[in-house]
Every structure is written in C-alpha cells, then in structure tokens.
Design a protein around this motif. Structure first.
Motif, PDB file in Angstrom:
ATOM      1  N   HIS A 138       1.064  -1.328   0.134  1.00 48.63           N
ATOM      2  CA  HIS A 138       0.042   0.426  -0.171  1.00 48.63           C
ATOM      3  C   HIS A 138       0.540   0.955  -0.255  1.00 48.63           C
ATOM      4  O   HIS A 138       2.031   1.084   0.003  1.00 48.63           O
ATOM      5  CB  HIS A 138      -1.040  -0.262   1.334  1.00 48.63           C
ATOM      6  N   HIS A 171       1.007   0.688  -4.383  1.00 50.39           N
ATOM      7  CA  HIS A 171       1.051   2.319  -5.254  1.00 50.39           C
ATOM      8  C   HIS A 171       1.139   2.585  -4.193  1.00 50.39           C
ATOM      9  O   HIS A 171       1.787   3.147  -3.359  1.00 50.39           O
ATOM     10  CB  HIS A 171      -0.541   1.351  -3.801  1.00 50.39           C
ATOM     11  N   SER A 172       1.537   4.091  -4.983  1.00 49.28           N
ATOM     12  CA  SER A 172       2.004   5.642  -4.659  1.00 49.28           C
ATOM     13  C   SER A 172       3.443   5.237  -3.667  1.00 49.28           C
ATOM     14  O   SER A 172       4.307   4.949  -4.281  1.00 49.28           O
ATOM     15  CB  SER A 172       0.792   5.645  -3.270  1.00 49.28           C
ATOM     16  N   LEU A 177       0.767   1.187  -9.079  1.00 50.19           N
ATOM     17  CA  LEU A 177       0.018   2.033  -9.343  1.00 50.19           C
ATOM     18  C   LEU A 177       0.248   3.436  -9.427  1.00 50.19           C
ATOM     19  O   LEU A 177       0.310   3.570  -7.622  1.00 50.19           O
ATOM     20  CB  LEU A 177      -1.191   1.476  -8.692  1.00 50.19           C
ATOM     21  N   MET A 231      -6.354   6.353  -6.906  1.00 56.07           N
ATOM     22  CA  MET A 231      -6.571   4.680  -6.459  1.00 56.07           C
ATOM     23  C   MET A 231      -7.406   4.370  -7.776  1.00 56.07           C
ATOM     24  O   MET A 231      -8.551   3.820  -7.810  1.00 56.07           O
ATOM     25  CB  MET A 231      -7.291   5.212  -5.180  1.00 56.07           C
ATOM     26  N   HIS A 255      -7.845   1.343  -8.434  1.00 63.87           N
ATOM     27  CA  HIS A 255      -7.900   0.146  -8.338  1.00 63.87           C
ATOM     28  C   HIS A 255      -9.506   0.530  -7.286  1.00 63.87           C
ATOM     29  O   HIS A 255     -10.066  -0.922  -6.980  1.00 63.87           O
ATOM     30  CB  HIS A 255      -7.255  -1.241  -7.894  1.00 63.87           C
TER      31      HIS A 255
END
Length: 524
Positions: free
Chosen positions: A297, A362-363, A385, A506, A508
């Motif tokens: 995450h 992500h990020s 992502l 986001m 996803h």
C-alpha cells in the motif's frame, strides 16, 4: 592487431547474470595482463575483472548499470599479436605470489579459502583463492598456467597488499608479470603464517559477506564458535540482520559451510528465532499457487486499501500476500525513512515462505517495491499504481495533512482528493483511520520522502535497471490529484504505461475492473 570479443564471465556456479558497475579503463586505453578492466556486481559480490592478456579496449558494448547475462558480449578488444615477440626465457621457474590490490582503497585482505591445493596444477582463469576486503569478497583468478607449490598464510589471515601468499611454479615466459615478489624480497621477507588459534579449537573457516563459487570443492573446516566470523552470502546477511538473527547460531549448508539465504529462511520458518517486531498481514487466494502477488500500500494507507482487489486476485488464481508496511496499520515496526518501508520485507517473506512472482504497489509503496524487486530472485513483473518517485510534483497539502494527526472531518476532506468518485467510507472507517493517524507515526517518514520542494524519492534509475530483466508497468489514473499523471513522461522506454480514464490516485478503487483485467489474462 586482431580483434576479440570480451564476454560476461561466470564468476561463480550460481551466477547467471551480472551488473556492470563501472569501467576502470577508457576506450583506446592499453592494458596489461592482470590489470583490472571493469567492476561487475553479481547476486553475491562486486569484483574487479582482471585482463587475462595484454591488449587495448577498442569499444565498450555495455554501460554502467546494464544487467548482462553470462556469455553476452561486453567489450571489443584488440590484441598485440602482430607485434614482433620479445625474446623470452624457456623452462619453468618458481615465484612468490603477492597479495593483490583489488581496489584503490584496499590495504589488506583476509584469505577466505584456497581454491587450489598444494601440488595441484591450475590454468589461466582458474580461481586460486578467495579474498575478503572491507568492501567485498572475490575469487582471484590465475593469470597464467602453473602449479601451486605451497601456501604461505593460514585461512583467516589478514594479509597486507604486496605480502607473500604462496609459491607457484610457472613458465619462465610469465615470470616477469606483475603480481610476483622479486626473488630477493621473497627470500628476505618470507610471509609468516598467521598466529594459529588456541589448540583447543580447530582453525575456523572464516565467513564473509559473499563467496564466489568455483569448480574446486576442497573441504574447509567449519566452526560454530560464536566468536569466529561466519561465511555468508550478502542476501543471507541482510535477511539475518533484518530478522535479528545471529549468524553464529546458524549452520551453513552452502559450499565450505557458507550460510545461504535458505538457511536463514529455515531458521525463521522453524521458529528458531523471531523477528523483532511483527508485520501484520492478510493472505488471499490459494497458498502455493504458481502466481504469487505481494501487494504494498501507499503513504498513510494499510492492507485494507487492497482488500477488495486482493480478494479479486485470489479468485483469479493468485496467492496474494498483503502486509501493513512499517509505520502503518497494525505493524509494530516504525518507518522514519522511505528505506525503512522495504528493510524488513525480505525477512518477513522468508518467514511466510512466500516468494512473489509479482509485486503490485501503490503510491509511496512503489519505492519499497522497487527496492525489494532489485534484491529478490524470482520476481517476474512489477506493477506500480500511481507511483511516487517519478518527478518532484505532489500534493504537499495532502501529505502534510495526513501526517498532522487530522480530525475525522479534516480526514474526509483529504480522502476526497484520492479518488475520482466518492469512496463511500463509513463514519466508523474514517474514525478508525483518524485514530491510527493520531499516533503521529508518519511525521518522520513524510519529512524524509516529501520535503518543501516536493518528492525526495526517485525510482527512475532503478526502474531502468529492473525493466531490463522483468516486466514493469505503470497504471495511472488520468484524474489523479495527488501526483500529476503527466509524470509518466520520464518513465524508461521499456516500461509499459496504462492510462485509466475516470480514475484518480486510487485506480484500483475507481476502476477496479480495468485494473483487474490487466491480471486476469495471465497464464496460470
């Protein structure tokens, strides 16, 4: 002058590829046999490659940072075969081999192991012995054919550069090469053997940060004396350090008792030691499936941000592992820098016996993913992502707000910036996240990763390296308000880019179907 192609050598039994660290000579430079030409990084060590003959570097075919498979061309050389040969002596002579200098800063080295036993013959290019310096462990190759007469130092000895190491018999034609002591110096200053250990203990096989394998398998005594240095690969040392394992407690299963990554993993899996600080995680799908995805995450998130997506991947045939990164969620470990996000992950994966074939991040999780992908074998694809680390620009107010212990009301305003459509989070979910952020765990991480000028992390160069050996793709929301989508312009040419309409930071969450479709067509 005749031309020849220099290919990537195999520096050990397990080596399949190597990274070019840097060239030590320029195009057009002449070199002598034994001169270092370039530095090569393998999965176990970094070593200088010496020339095995005289010549000239005509053309470099690879650049620093390139990952090259064993046997692939790396340079074009020119030899001096057209010159009139100088008269040389015939017959064979005995010479004293001196401790070589493997780098500019090297003043001494420790003898890790002899690859050739006294009385044995060797060929040019064969490994003679392993040396541990302050920076690496490397196998030193023979620069000519010969026979090892006797060794002059004990295993584990720390020997100054230029000091006697061994007596060898070589062709008289090779006697003038560098690397040998003058006969007078060798006679006046014979190398004293190292002070032997106490009679009650066998001479330990010193253990180093790496060991380049060779074709010789002479047994070397192995000691589990806690005071003795332990031979271990760099990966094993990193795993042990991050999991809090004392190498002295392990018995190595590698060549000559070397501790391998599998030995650390076995200790973790067997419960022999416990990692200092648990990492919270969820597991989805079928454990042991051929496709294994690790999901990481982003800043201020936790594993629940991937809950729906992880479940869908599990249904698509993946084995999915989703941890809370350090400093986040229920994980006890803290993160005061971006590097801390990835530091414990190898030990955590080993403890779970989970070898990912794919990493999805992500990020800010992309920074951890890139660092992890560069060290883990077996990763075939990296999917990022809306990654951090491409350029400077970022929504600084969002970062500052999330790190500043926001109230539930302020947090709702911040969360609206993440998505292109309402996230639909319940009051209880927002209150829970606000309570977690209220602990102030993200302040130091925010200062390290994001400063007044914007992003202070950079993944562009690592992505260039990774894209040469695995599939790398970026999935970007065109309505991202945290990191401008236009930053994909700096992505390396080998990286695939997927732009998702109707998605914010986001993708996803906003367009789960489109993101999942990138994975569903994969072969099982």
């Amino acid at each position: 002058m005749s031309a020849a192609i220099l290919t990537m050598p195999r520096l050990g039994e397990t080596m399949e590829e190597g990274r070019i660290v840097g060239w030590l000579i320029a195009e057009g430079d002449a070199f002598k046999r034994g001169d270092p030409i370039l530095e090569i990084e393998t999965d176990k060590t970094v070593a200088e490659l010496p020339a095995l003959t005289d010549g000239v570097l005509a053309e470099k075919l690879v650049a620093p940072g390139d990952m090259i498979v064993v046997g692939a061309p790396i340079a074009r050389l020119k030899g001096e075969d057209g010159a009139s040969p100088a008269p040389v002596a015939s017959g064979r002579v005995t010479r004293t081999l001196a401790m070589p200098r493997l780098g500019e800063t090297m003043d001494e080295g420790r003898i890790v192991g002899w690859m050739v036993q006294p009385g044995a013959a060797f060929k040019r290019g064969d490994g003679l012995f392993e040396i541990e310096t302050d920076k690496t462990v490397a196998e030193f190759p023979a620069l000519m054919d010969g026979t090892l007469i006797e060794t002059l130092v004990e295993l584990g000895s720390m020997v100054p550069v230029g000091a006697p190491l061994a007596r060898v018999e070589i062709a008289a034609a090779d006697a003038g090469m560098e690397g040998f002591l003058p006969d007078a110096a060798a006679a006046v200053s014979p190398a004293p053997p190292a002070t032997p250990p106490a009679p009650s203990a066998p001479t330990p096989a010193p253990v180093t940060s790496a060991s380049v394998a060779s074709g010789h398998d002479a047994p070397v005594p192995v000691s589990l004396d806690p005071a003795a240095p332990r031979r271990a690969t760099p990966i094993a040392r990193r795993l042990a350090a991050r999991a809090g394992i004392d190498l002295a407690s392990l018995r190595g299963t590698g060549r000559r008792g070397r501790i391998e990554a599998r030995d650390v993993e076995a200790a973790l899996a067997g419960g022999a030691v416990a990692a200092p600080g648990a990492i919270a995680f969820d597991r989805h799908g079928t454990p042991g499936a051929a496709r294994r995805a690790l999901l990481l995450h982003g800043f201020a998130g936790d594993r629940t941000t991937f809950a729906a997506f992880a479940t869908q991947l599990g249904r698509a045939g993946y084995d999915v592992l989703v941890p809370d990164l350090p400093g986040h969620g229920a994980t006890a470990l803290e993160a005061t820098s971006a590097a801390d996000l990835s530091a414990p992950l190898p030990g955590f994966l080993a403890a779970q016996r989970f070898a990912p074939t794919e990493i999805v991040a992500h990020s800010l999780g992309a920074v951890a993913a890139v660092a992890l992908a560069e060290t883990l074998p077996g990763v075939q694809r990296l999917t990022l992502l809306c990654p951090a680390g491409l350029e400077l620009a970022i929504d600084g107010d969002f970062i500052a707000g999330m790190a500043a212990r926001p109230s539930p009301g302020a947090l709702r305003h911040l969360l609206r910036r993440l998505t292109a459509r309402p996230a639909g989070l319940s009051d209880a979910a927002v209150a829970g996240l606000a309570a977690t952020l209220g602990a102030g765990r993200l302040t130091a991480l925010a200062d390290d990763a994001f400063g007044p000028g914007g992003q202070q992390v950079d993944i562009v160069e690592p992505l260039t390296r990774l894209s040469r050996r695995m599939s790398v793709r970026l999935v970007i929301g065109l309505e991202d308000r945290i990191i401008p989508w236009t930053q994909v312009a700096v992505a390396p040419s080998r990286v695939a880019i997927h732009l998702i309409a109707g998605a914010g930071h986001m993708p996803h969450w906003d367009q789960p179907g489109e993101v999942l479709a990138l994975f569903e067509g994969d072969p099982a």
